[in-house]
Design an enzyme around this catalytic site. Structure first.
Site, PDB file in Angstrom:
ATOM      1  N   CYS A 125      54.383  19.480  -8.825  1.00 38.15           N
ATOM      2  CA  CYS A 125      53.108  20.035  -9.300  1.00 38.15           C
ATOM      3  C   CYS A 125      53.024  21.521  -8.912  1.00 38.15           C
ATOM      4  O   CYS A 125      53.327  21.893  -7.772  1.00 38.15           O
ATOM      5  CB  CYS A 125      51.924  19.266  -8.716  1.00 38.15           C
ATOM      6  SG  CYS A 125      51.923  17.531  -9.206  1.00 38.15           S
ATOM      7  N   CYS A 128      50.920  22.818  -5.706  1.00 31.60           N
ATOM      8  CA  CYS A 128      50.979  22.051  -4.463  1.00 31.60           C
ATOM      9  C   CYS A 128      52.043  22.554  -3.486  1.00 31.60           C
ATOM     10  O   CYS A 128      53.185  22.809  -3.873  1.00 31.60           O
ATOM     11  CB  CYS A 128      51.243  20.585  -4.805  1.00 31.60           C
ATOM     12  SG  CYS A 128      51.298  19.529  -3.358  1.00 31.60           S
ATOM     13  N   CYS A 350      46.953  19.472   2.801  1.00 31.16           N
ATOM     14  CA  CYS A 350      48.272  19.067   3.257  1.00 31.16           C
ATOM     15  C   CYS A 350      49.428  19.913   2.770  1.00 31.16           C
ATOM     16  O   CYS A 350      49.376  20.513   1.730  1.00 31.16           O
ATOM     17  CB  CYS A 350      48.500  17.614   2.884  1.00 31.16           C
ATOM     18  SG  CYS A 350      48.206  16.579   4.296  1.00 31.16           S
TER      19      CYS A 350
HETATM   20  N1  SAH Z   1      51.089  12.779  -4.776  1.00 35.45           N
HETATM   21  C1  SAH Z   1      49.767  12.263  -4.738  1.00 35.45           C
HETATM   22  C2  SAH Z   1      49.079  12.422  -3.403  1.00 35.45           C
HETATM   23  C3  SAH Z   1      49.241  13.700  -2.650  1.00 35.45           C
HETATM   24  S1  SAH Z   1      48.401  15.125  -3.196  1.00 35.45           S
HETATM   25  C4  SAH Z   1      48.942  12.849  -5.845  1.00 35.45           C
HETATM   26  O1  SAH Z   1      49.447  13.670  -6.600  1.00 35.45           O
HETATM   27  O2  SAH Z   1      47.801  12.434  -6.034  1.00 35.45           O
HETATM   28  C5  SAH Z   1      46.703  14.812  -2.873  1.00 35.45           C
HETATM   29  C6  SAH Z   1      45.760  15.546  -3.818  1.00 35.45           C
HETATM   30  O3  SAH Z   1      45.729  16.970  -3.498  1.00 35.45           O
HETATM   31  C7  SAH Z   1      46.173  15.453  -5.262  1.00 35.45           C
HETATM   32  O4  SAH Z   1      45.050  15.261  -6.079  1.00 35.45           O
HETATM   33  C8  SAH Z   1      46.802  16.817  -5.490  1.00 35.45           C
HETATM   34  O5  SAH Z   1      46.869  17.114  -6.852  1.00 35.45           O
HETATM   35  C9  SAH Z   1      45.876  17.706  -4.684  1.00 35.45           C
HETATM   36  N2  SAH Z   1      46.409  19.034  -4.369  1.00 35.45           N
HETATM   37  C10 SAH Z   1      47.678  19.397  -4.120  1.00 35.45           C
HETATM   38  N3  SAH Z   1      47.766  20.717  -3.862  1.00 35.45           N
HETATM   39  C11 SAH Z   1      46.519  21.201  -3.939  1.00 35.45           C
HETATM   40  C12 SAH Z   1      45.949  22.507  -3.775  1.00 35.45           C
HETATM   41  N4  SAH Z   1      46.698  23.566  -3.488  1.00 35.45           N
HETATM   42  N5  SAH Z   1      44.611  22.621  -3.928  1.00 35.45           N
HETATM   43  C13 SAH Z   1      43.839  21.547  -4.213  1.00 35.45           C
HETATM   44  N6  SAH Z   1      44.308  20.299  -4.373  1.00 35.45           N
HETATM   45  C14 SAH Z   1      45.641  20.129  -4.256  1.00 35.45           C
END
Ligand code: SAH
Length: 361
Positions: A125, A128, A350
Site C-alpha cells: 500500500c 503505509c 504502526c
Molecule cells: N494489513 C491490514 C492491517 C494493518 S494496517 C490492513 O491493511 O488493514 C492498519 C490500518 O492502517 C489499515 O487500514 C491501513 O490502511 C492503515 N494505514 C496504513 N498506513 C497508514 C497511514 N500512513 N496513515 C493512516 N492509516 C494508515
C-alpha cells in the site's frame, strides 16, 4: 510449511505458547508425565510465567521441557508513553532479533491492544510505512499472543480488546492467525472473547470467504481507502487482484454468515480521495452493494486522516475537509466517525518505530 511444522520450527523444539491445550497434554504425556500437568503449565504460561518459574512443576519435567520445547516472550526494546492520553507503544524484539510494534490504547471500556501479525508486509500500500522493506516473515501464534502477554505484564493491567491492525496483513498469515484466535479465546489462557477482537485486512477476498466459515464472530475491518477501482488500484496493489465489487460481495457474505457488522477504514489523503465527489461515490458504492430495500446491514466508515510517512509523500486532508467528508456520508445514510488520534506525541501509528530501529542497525 504447515502450522504444526511452524509451531515446532525452532531447532525441532515445540513452541509451548503456540500449542492448544490438548497438544500440550499430548506433549507432557509423551514426556512420561500425567495429563493434568498440562493444565498446570497452560494457565501460568499464558500469564507470562516461564515454565522454569512455575512452582508446582517439578525439576524433572522442567528439564525435559527444556530439551523438547521452548518458551519465549517478546522482549521490550523500546517503550513510549503518550503524555496526552496514556497510550503506550512498544517496540518488541523477537527471538531472532526482528522487531514488531504493538500499541495499547486506554479507553473507558478497557485496554485495547493493536498487535502486529508479520514482520514487514508484502501488500505494498502506497501510504503505509510497514510495507516499505517488504515482508521479512510471518509471526507465529505465540509471537502474536506474546505481544499481549508481555504488554499486559509490563503494564500490570488486563487487556480486554484486541485489534489486528499493526504491522502486517493478518490474512496473509492465515493459519497462524487462526491458531492465535483460537488460543486467545481459551478460558484458561487470555480468555478474550471473539466479540472483543477486530481484524483489519486490505481485502484478501479468498481468505475473507474462508474466515466466514470458521465460526469466529470477530469484527472485520476492511481497508477500503477509495471509492473507485482506478484510485484504489493506484494506492493498493491488492485491488488489481480483487476489485472493489468482489471485495464488497465477499463482505456481504461475511455479514450473512456471521451477523457481525463490518467497518470500513478510509484513509483521507489530500487531493487523492478526499473530495465531495469521492464521498458521494463512496456512499453510493456502499449503498448499492451492501444494501437493498430489505437489507439493513449496518455499515460504519472510519475516517482516518493519513498519517504522513516521509517516504510516501502523501499529506493529510484539512480538518474541515475531513468533517465535510463525514457529513456527506451521514447525509447518504452511512455512519461515519473520524478516528480520534491517540498517542499523537509518540508517533503511535504502526510501522514507523520499527523503521527507525532498522535504520539504526
Ligand atoms: N494489513 C491490514 C492491517 C494493518 S494496517 C490492513 O491493511 O488493514 C492498519 C490500518 O492502517 C489499515 O487500514 C491501513 O490502511 C492503515 N494505514 C496504513 N498506513 C497508514 C497511514 N500512513 N496513515 C493512516 N492509516 C494508515
Amino acid at each position: 510449511m504447515d502450522i504444526n511444522e511452524k509451531a515446532t520450527a525452532k531447532e525441532g523444539k515445540a513452541d509451548l505458547l503456540s500449542l492448544y491445550p490438548e497438544e500440550l497434554e499430548a506433549l507432557v504425556v509423551s514426556l512420561g508425565e500425567p495429563k493434568y500437568r498440562a493444565k498446570q503449565l497452560f494457565a501460568p504460561m499464558h500469564k507470562g510465567i516461564h515454565p522454569d518459574d512455575i512452582t508446582n512443576i517439578g525439576k524433572s519435567l522442567k528439564a525435559k521441557l527444556g530439551e523438547a520445547a521452548f518458551y519465549y516472550l517478546p522482549a521490550i526494546r523500546r517503550k513510549l508513553v503518550s503524555a496526552i492520553d496514556g497510550t503506550v507503544k512498544y517496540l518488541f524484539s523477537l527471538s531472532d532479533g526482528n522487531c514488531v510494534e504493538s500499541v495499547v490504547m486506554r479507553y473507558k471500556h478497557g485496554n485495547t491492544i493493536c498487535i502486529s501479525s508479520q514482520v514487514g508486509c508484502r501488500m505494498g500500500c502506497a501510504f503505509c510505512a510497514s510495507t516499505i522493506g517488504g515482508k521479512v516473515r510471518d509471526l507465529t501464534p505465540s509471537e502474536m499472543l506474546g505481544q499481549i502477554i508481555a504488554a499486559s505484564g509490563d503494564m500490570g493491567e488486563r487487556i480486554s480488546n484486541v485489534v489486528m491492525m499493526g504491522i502486517g496483513e493478518p490474512l496473509d498469515n492465515y493459519d497462524n492467525v487462526i491458531r492465535f484466535l483460537r488460543l486467545v479465546g481459551c478460558e484458561d489462557g487470555l480468555n478474550i472473547g471473539y466479540r472483543h477482537i477486530s481484524l483489519s485486512t486490505c481485502g484478501l477476498v479468498d481468505k475473507i470467504d474462508r474466515l466466514a466459515k470458521e465460526n469466529f464472530p470477530i469484527t472485520l475491518s476492511i481497508s477500503l481507502h477509495a471509492s473507485d477501482n482506478d484510485t484504489r488500484s493506484s494506492i493498493m496493489p491488492v485491488n488489481k487482484k480483487w476489485s472493489i465489487e468482489q471485495l464488497l460481495s465477499s463482505c456481504k457474505s461475511y455479514y450473512a454468515a456471521t451477523g457481525r457488522r463490518i467497518s470500513f477504514e478510509y484513509t483521507l489523503i489530500a487531493g487523492k480521495n478526499d473530495s465531495r465527489e469521492s464521498a458521494l461515490a463512496l456512499a453510493a458504492l456502499l449503498n448499492a452493494h451492501l444494501r437493498s430495500p430489505h437489507d439493513t446491514m449496518p455499515i460504519h466508515v472510519n475516517l482516518i486522516p493519513v498519517n504522513p510517512v516521509t517516504e510516501t509523500g502523501f499529506s493529510s486532508s484539512e480538518r474541515k475537509t475531513v468533517e465535510q467528508f463525514a457529513a456527506t456520508l451521514e447525509k447518504k445514510g452511512i455512519r461515519a466517525t473520524v478516528r480520534r488520534r491517540l498517542g499523537a506525541d509518540i508517533n503511535a501509528s504502526c510501522g514507523q518505530l520499527r523503521r527507525e530501529e532498522e535504520g539504526r542497525k
